[in-house]
Design an enzyme around this catalytic site. Structure first.
Site, PDB file in Angstrom:
ATOM      1  N   GLU A 273      42.706  55.339  41.950  1.00 56.19           N
ATOM      2  CA  GLU A 273      42.743  54.053  41.693  1.00 56.19           C
ATOM      3  C   GLU A 273      44.380  53.601  41.733  1.00 56.19           C
ATOM      4  O   GLU A 273      44.678  52.328  42.411  1.00 56.19           O
ATOM      5  CB  GLU A 273      42.415  53.495  40.277  1.00 56.19           C
ATOM      6  CG  GLU A 273      40.963  53.891  40.154  1.00 56.19           C
ATOM      7  CD  GLU A 273      40.014  53.270  41.255  1.00 56.19           C
ATOM      8  OE1 GLU A 273      40.462  52.068  41.255  1.00 56.19           O
ATOM      9  OE2 GLU A 273      38.987  53.692  41.614  1.00 56.19           O
ATOM     10  N   TRP A 276      44.841  53.065  45.436  1.00 56.66           N
ATOM     11  CA  TRP A 276      44.112  51.489  45.811  1.00 56.66           C
ATOM     12  C   TRP A 276      45.335  50.680  45.742  1.00 56.66           C
ATOM     13  O   TRP A 276      45.569  49.677  46.329  1.00 56.66           O
ATOM     14  CB  TRP A 276      43.108  51.167  45.001  1.00 56.66           C
ATOM     15  CG  TRP A 276      41.784  51.666  45.567  1.00 56.66           C
ATOM     16  CD1 TRP A 276      41.017  52.513  45.143  1.00 56.66           C
ATOM     17  CD2 TRP A 276      41.075  51.210  46.723  1.00 56.66           C
ATOM     18  NE1 TRP A 276      39.623  52.709  45.662  1.00 56.66           N
ATOM     19  CE2 TRP A 276      39.869  51.802  47.069  1.00 56.66           C
ATOM     20  CE3 TRP A 276      41.435  50.083  47.695  1.00 56.66           C
ATOM     21  CZ2 TRP A 276      38.840  51.689  47.930  1.00 56.66           C
ATOM     22  CZ3 TRP A 276      40.410  49.922  48.560  1.00 56.66           C
ATOM     23  CH2 TRP A 276      39.092  50.636  48.936  1.00 56.66           C
ATOM     24  N   TRP A 305      31.962  27.202  53.971  1.00 56.08           N
ATOM     25  CA  TRP A 305      31.734  27.038  52.496  1.00 56.08           C
ATOM     26  C   TRP A 305      31.153  25.978  51.665  1.00 56.08           C
ATOM     27  O   TRP A 305      31.233  24.738  52.443  1.00 56.08           O
ATOM     28  CB  TRP A 305      33.124  27.500  52.035  1.00 56.08           C
ATOM     29  CG  TRP A 305      33.838  28.636  52.365  1.00 56.08           C
ATOM     30  CD1 TRP A 305      34.959  28.748  53.464  1.00 56.08           C
ATOM     31  CD2 TRP A 305      33.769  30.018  52.458  1.00 56.08           C
ATOM     32  NE1 TRP A 305      35.532  30.046  53.696  1.00 56.08           N
ATOM     33  CE2 TRP A 305      34.433  30.796  53.044  1.00 56.08           C
ATOM     34  CE3 TRP A 305      32.412  30.834  51.845  1.00 56.08           C
ATOM     35  CZ2 TRP A 305      34.641  32.181  53.141  1.00 56.08           C
ATOM     36  CZ3 TRP A 305      32.529  32.169  51.956  1.00 56.08           C
ATOM     37  CH2 TRP A 305      33.466  32.830  52.772  1.00 56.08           C
ATOM     38  N   ASN A 340      36.742  46.018  35.829  1.00 56.54           N
ATOM     39  CA  ASN A 340      36.883  46.197  37.280  1.00 56.54           C
ATOM     40  C   ASN A 340      35.552  45.822  37.630  1.00 56.54           C
ATOM     41  O   ASN A 340      35.322  45.367  38.901  1.00 56.54           O
ATOM     42  CB  ASN A 340      37.633  47.697  37.703  1.00 56.54           C
ATOM     43  CG  ASN A 340      37.739  47.571  39.294  1.00 56.54           C
ATOM     44  OD1 ASN A 340      38.086  46.863  39.888  1.00 56.54           O
ATOM     45  ND2 ASN A 340      36.581  48.533  39.843  1.00 56.54           N
ATOM     46  N   TRP A 358      36.234  32.398  48.856  1.00 53.42           N
ATOM     47  CA  TRP A 358      36.982  33.255  48.052  1.00 53.42           C
ATOM     48  C   TRP A 358      38.275  32.924  47.661  1.00 53.42           C
ATOM     49  O   TRP A 358      38.891  33.272  46.451  1.00 53.42           O
ATOM     50  CB  TRP A 358      36.963  34.558  48.901  1.00 53.42           C
ATOM     51  CG  TRP A 358      37.693  34.619  50.333  1.00 53.42           C
ATOM     52  CD1 TRP A 358      37.263  34.338  51.373  1.00 53.42           C
ATOM     53  CD2 TRP A 358      39.032  34.965  50.274  1.00 53.42           C
ATOM     54  NE1 TRP A 358      38.144  34.323  52.359  1.00 53.42           N
ATOM     55  CE2 TRP A 358      39.368  34.431  51.717  1.00 53.42           C
ATOM     56  CE3 TRP A 358      40.058  35.112  49.440  1.00 53.42           C
ATOM     57  CZ2 TRP A 358      40.483  34.766  52.343  1.00 53.42           C
ATOM     58  CZ3 TRP A 358      41.538  35.565  49.908  1.00 53.42           C
ATOM     59  CH2 TRP A 358      41.621  35.269  51.464  1.00 53.42           C
ATOM     60  N   TRP A 381      39.506  40.314  46.100  1.00 52.41           N
ATOM     61  CA  TRP A 381      38.680  39.473  46.730  1.00 52.41           C
ATOM     62  C   TRP A 381      38.355  39.586  48.132  1.00 52.41           C
ATOM     63  O   TRP A 381      37.272  39.002  48.435  1.00 52.41           O
ATOM     64  CB  TRP A 381      39.486  37.896  46.485  1.00 52.41           C
ATOM     65  CG  TRP A 381      39.500  37.522  45.061  1.00 52.41           C
ATOM     66  CD1 TRP A 381      40.339  37.544  43.918  1.00 52.41           C
ATOM     67  CD2 TRP A 381      38.287  36.729  44.528  1.00 52.41           C
ATOM     68  NE1 TRP A 381      39.572  37.091  42.916  1.00 52.41           N
ATOM     69  CE2 TRP A 381      38.468  36.702  43.053  1.00 52.41           C
ATOM     70  CE3 TRP A 381      37.083  36.273  45.060  1.00 52.41           C
ATOM     71  CZ2 TRP A 381      37.411  36.015  42.076  1.00 52.41           C
ATOM     72  CZ3 TRP A 381      36.247  35.623  44.223  1.00 52.41           C
ATOM     73  CH2 TRP A 381      36.370  35.452  42.698  1.00 52.41           C
TER      74      TRP A 381
HETATM   75  P1  FAD Z   1      42.370  51.684  35.858  1.00 49.19           P
HETATM   76  O1  FAD Z   1      40.946  51.925  36.172  1.00 49.19           O
HETATM   77  O2  FAD Z   1      42.792  52.513  34.483  1.00 49.19           O
HETATM   78  O3  FAD Z   1      43.356  51.935  36.902  1.00 49.19           O
HETATM   79  C1  FAD Z   1      44.684  52.057  36.699  1.00 49.19           C
HETATM   80  C2  FAD Z   1      45.590  51.376  37.521  1.00 49.19           C
HETATM   81  O4  FAD Z   1      45.304  51.309  38.908  1.00 49.19           O
HETATM   82  C3  FAD Z   1      45.246  49.745  37.086  1.00 49.19           C
HETATM   83  O5  FAD Z   1      46.016  49.581  36.211  1.00 49.19           O
HETATM   84  C4  FAD Z   1      45.761  49.209  38.243  1.00 49.19           C
HETATM   85  O6  FAD Z   1      47.161  49.030  38.408  1.00 49.19           O
HETATM   86  C5  FAD Z   1      45.529  50.162  39.738  1.00 49.19           C
HETATM   87  N1  FAD Z   1      44.147  49.715  40.123  1.00 49.19           N
HETATM   88  C6  FAD Z   1      42.855  50.137  39.593  1.00 49.19           C
HETATM   89  N2  FAD Z   1      42.032  49.571  40.430  1.00 49.19           N
HETATM   90  C7  FAD Z   1      42.497  48.791  41.619  1.00 49.19           C
HETATM   91  C8  FAD Z   1      42.045  48.219  42.580  1.00 49.19           C
HETATM   92  N3  FAD Z   1      40.872  47.991  42.884  1.00 49.19           N
HETATM   93  N4  FAD Z   1      43.085  47.730  43.480  1.00 49.19           N
HETATM   94  C9  FAD Z   1      44.207  47.640  42.968  1.00 49.19           C
HETATM   95  N5  FAD Z   1      44.947  48.335  41.966  1.00 49.19           N
HETATM   96  C10 FAD Z   1      44.034  48.973  41.363  1.00 49.19           C
HETATM   97  N6  FAD Z   1      44.298  44.303  39.617  1.00 49.19           N
HETATM   98  C11 FAD Z   1      45.530  43.932  39.455  1.00 49.19           C
HETATM   99  O7  FAD Z   1      46.327  44.876  38.619  1.00 49.19           O
HETATM  100  N7  FAD Z   1      45.751  42.756  39.433  1.00 49.19           N
HETATM  101  C12 FAD Z   1      45.065  41.672  39.666  1.00 49.19           C
HETATM  102  O8  FAD Z   1      45.412  40.640  40.008  1.00 49.19           O
HETATM  103  C13 FAD Z   1      43.694  42.389  40.268  1.00 49.19           C
HETATM  104  N8  FAD Z   1      42.770  41.452  40.701  1.00 49.19           N
HETATM  105  C14 FAD Z   1      41.464  41.991  41.170  1.00 49.19           C
HETATM  106  C15 FAD Z   1      40.679  41.047  41.585  1.00 49.19           C
HETATM  107  C16 FAD Z   1      39.197  41.287  42.013  1.00 49.19           C
HETATM  108  C17 FAD Z   1      38.433  40.450  42.475  1.00 49.19           C
HETATM  109  C18 FAD Z   1      39.146  42.784  41.834  1.00 49.19           C
HETATM  110  C19 FAD Z   1      37.616  43.585  42.516  1.00 49.19           C
HETATM  111  C20 FAD Z   1      40.002  43.817  41.402  1.00 49.19           C
HETATM  112  C21 FAD Z   1      41.111  43.329  40.892  1.00 49.19           C
HETATM  113  N9  FAD Z   1      42.340  44.086  40.484  1.00 49.19           N
HETATM  114  C22 FAD Z   1      43.212  43.690  39.987  1.00 49.19           C
HETATM  115  C23 FAD Z   1      41.974  45.722  40.696  1.00 49.19           C
HETATM  116  C24 FAD Z   1      41.269  46.113  39.401  1.00 49.19           C
HETATM  117  O9  FAD Z   1      40.263  45.596  38.823  1.00 49.19           O
HETATM  118  C25 FAD Z   1      42.332  46.240  37.925  1.00 49.19           C
HETATM  119  O10 FAD Z   1      43.551  46.755  38.275  1.00 49.19           O
HETATM  120  C26 FAD Z   1      41.578  46.983  36.900  1.00 49.19           C
HETATM  121  O11 FAD Z   1      40.627  46.499  36.512  1.00 49.19           O
HETATM  122  C27 FAD Z   1      42.794  47.246  35.768  1.00 49.19           C
HETATM  123  O12 FAD Z   1      42.145  47.627  34.564  1.00 49.19           O
HETATM  124  P2  FAD Z   1      42.740  49.247  34.211  1.00 49.19           P
HETATM  125  O13 FAD Z   1      44.425  49.128  34.148  1.00 49.19           O
HETATM  126  O14 FAD Z   1      42.159  49.567  32.958  1.00 49.19           O
HETATM  127  O15 FAD Z   1      42.604  49.983  35.246  1.00 49.19           O
END
Ligand code: FAD
Length: 468
Positions: A273, A276, A305, A340, A358, A381
């Site tokens: 993650e 990502w 859209w 997420n 979107w 997105w």
């Molecule tokens: P954990 O699961 O603990 O992951 C650890 C860290 O990894 C996160 O804190 C984050 O920094 C990073 N991370 C995890 N998943 C992703 C991912 N898919 N893409 C990029 N980084 C990731 N994340 C944001 O930080 N800011 C946003 O504005 C954002 N918008 C999103 C919009 C959509 C439509 C989707 C599908 C995902 C988005 N995410 C975003 C990614 C992800 O959902 C969140 O980072 C995550 O839910 C944060 O929770 P956590 O810290 O418990 O994550």
């Protein structure tokens, strides 16, 4: 001489490359500056909760720096353009010899830094750092020196690079005296309180959360992360988004507890993650159009859209009649954070069930998220809308009812956010109206605003027409 650190999205004293470099020479006077830019933040639709989070962490940073003999100055100007003039004047006023800053990668931020570099050329020595990433953009490329367009090979190459050598954490600067921090500063930005039980403020708190998460939860993450009723993810995103924590701190902590995470063992899924996060940041540097509201896949701009304001509004408010979608939107609206799995579900719903552009969803998320981050949000997105690189294919459309059944089987999450469905028994919670009809009851809950089956066909047709 005087060294100035321009803080932006790096509100921490530990493992901060710019701050560390500025403090390397023991004789230099080190000062910090942060420039509040309300109009710019408004243009970027910063969420009031994120603004409050920044405000809190500026206070914490100011005190942490003051205890180390570094004065933090806070200035407020309209926007990025004005911030360049502000920095230039400040450098002259304080007789700054060298300016240290950590790069930001979005287009407006990069344009601002380019203007700043030009304005200070020949007057101040400049040192910029790739600090908010494990590996610098452009450093993980294909054999042809191009950015990967697909995540898995990127991630494999990324892990190989980490196996060759880890990016190092640098310590917080040693105290060089003690100074005062003036905690009363202008900050004319709309703010909204956030829940401190979920997101305690402060760098030490963030480090504590990281440590705790890396003990066992990081190993259980793979099994737990998809269930919103469980606290199975780290919730560190708000801290990473504004730089209260660095990804290097995350990586090193993870490897300390789970030394084989790089080999695919315990902790590997969480590491993935973090990669990502890197992938999407590297992408916006390779493809700046992503910061300019453009899809990665050009033909998707031809999708016709729907402009149905009422549907968009129902989605925003969590009144779509699909319980998992509505519970998720209420979680977002209340806490500024969303799980997420649910971000994927609600994004898919807006785009593929309501056929709404979107970009409306991307913008709404930014306006609400405490962890709002352009690269990750845009990436998420565009993934959901099938407009991005390595995105879900356009014909794969989540069924919101099935998603609820799979990831919130007993409806615990749904009931928490939708008290109006409290009475609906477990197995009916995902289609409460069918249950209510049989029971001859009415619910204080909207009926589904679209029929999923029909919506799916309409969306498939719209994408297919656009692709021709
Ligand atoms: P954990 O699961 O603990 O992951 C650890 C860290 O990894 C996160 O804190 C984050 O920094 C990073 N991370 C995890 N998943 C992703 C991912 N898919 N893409 C990029 N980084 C990731 N994340 C944001 O930080 N800011 C946003 O504005 C954002 N918008 C999103 C919009 C959509 C439509 C989707 C599908 C995902 C988005 N995410 C975003 C990614 C992800 O959902 C969140 O980072 C995550 O839910 C944060 O929770 P956590 O810290 O418990 O994550």
């Amino acid at each position: 001489s005087t060294h100035l650190v321009w803080f932006r999205n790096d509100l921490r004293v530990h493992d901060n490359y710019a701050l560390h470099a500025a403090c390397r020479s023991p004789d230099a006077k080190v000062i910090g500056i942060f420039v509040v830019t309300p109009e710019q933040w408004h243009q970027h639709v910063m969420a009031p909760k994120q603004a409050e989070f920044i405000f809190e962490h500026l206070q914490a940073l100011g005190h942490a720096l003051a205890g180390r003999g570094i004065e933090l100055h806070i200035r407020q100007v309209a926007d990025f353009t004005a911030s360049v003039a502000c920095i230039k004047d400040f450098c002259a006023e304080q007789n700054v010899g060298a300016l240290f800053y950590n790069y930001q990668y979005e287009v407006n931020e990069r344009a601002r830094d380019a203007a700043m570099e030009k304005a200070l050329e020949g007057k101040v020595t400049l040192q910029g750092f790739d600090d908010s990433l494990l590996l610098a953009p452009g450093s993980v490329t294909t054999g042809n020196q191009e950015m990967y367009k697909v995540f898995t090979p990127f991630s494999k190459a990324f892990i190989r690079r980490l196996q060759e050598g880890l990016p190092e954490c640098v310590p917080a600067p040693k105290a060089r005296g003690e100074v005062h921090f003036n905690e009363h500063f202008d900050f004319d930005v709309p703010r909204e309180a956030f829940d401190r039980d979920i997101f305690p403020a402060g760098e030490q708190e963030a480090i504590g959360m990281l440590r705790k998460f890396c003990l066992q939860p990081a190993a259980d993450y793979q099994e737990q992360r998809d269930f919103p009723a469980i606290e199975g993810t780290s919730r560190l995103s708000p801290y990473l988004a504004i730089g209260v924590l660095s990804p290097r701190q995350c990586l090193h902590r993870l490897l300390k507890e789970h030394p084989k995470a790089l080999e695919g063992e315990a902790g590997a899924t969480w590491l993935n993650e973090l990669i990502w996060r890197e992938f999407y940041r590297h992408l916006i540097v390779a493809y700046p159009k992503l910061c300019r509201h453009r899809p990665f896949i050009a033909w998707t701009d031809n999708v016709r859209w729907s402009e149905d304001e009422a549907l968009l509004e129902a989605w925003k408010q969590g009144k779509t009649g699909y319980p998992i979608v509505d519970a998720a939107m209420r979680q977002l609206n209340t806490t500024g954070w969303m799980h997420n799995r649910l971000r994927m579900v609600v994004a898919s719903f807006l785009v593929k069930d309501l056929l709404i552009d979107w970009r409306h969803g991307e913008r709404y998320f930014m306006s609400r998220l405490i962890d709002g981050d352009l690269a990750a949000n845009n990436g998420g997105w565009q993934w959901a809308a099938s407009t991005g690189t390595d995105a879900a294919p356009y014909f794969r459309i989540f069924n919101p009812t099935t998603q609820g059944e799979r990831f919130d089987a007993d409806g615990r999450f749904i009931r928490h956010w939708l008290p109006e469905l409290q009475q609906v028994p477990g197995k009916h919670i995902h289609s409460p109206w069918d249950w209510a009809a049989k029971q001859k009851r009415t619910l204080d809950y909207p009926r589904p605003i679209v029929d999923h089956k029909q919506a799916r066909l309409k969306t498939l047709a719209a994408y297919e027409a656009a692709r021709k």
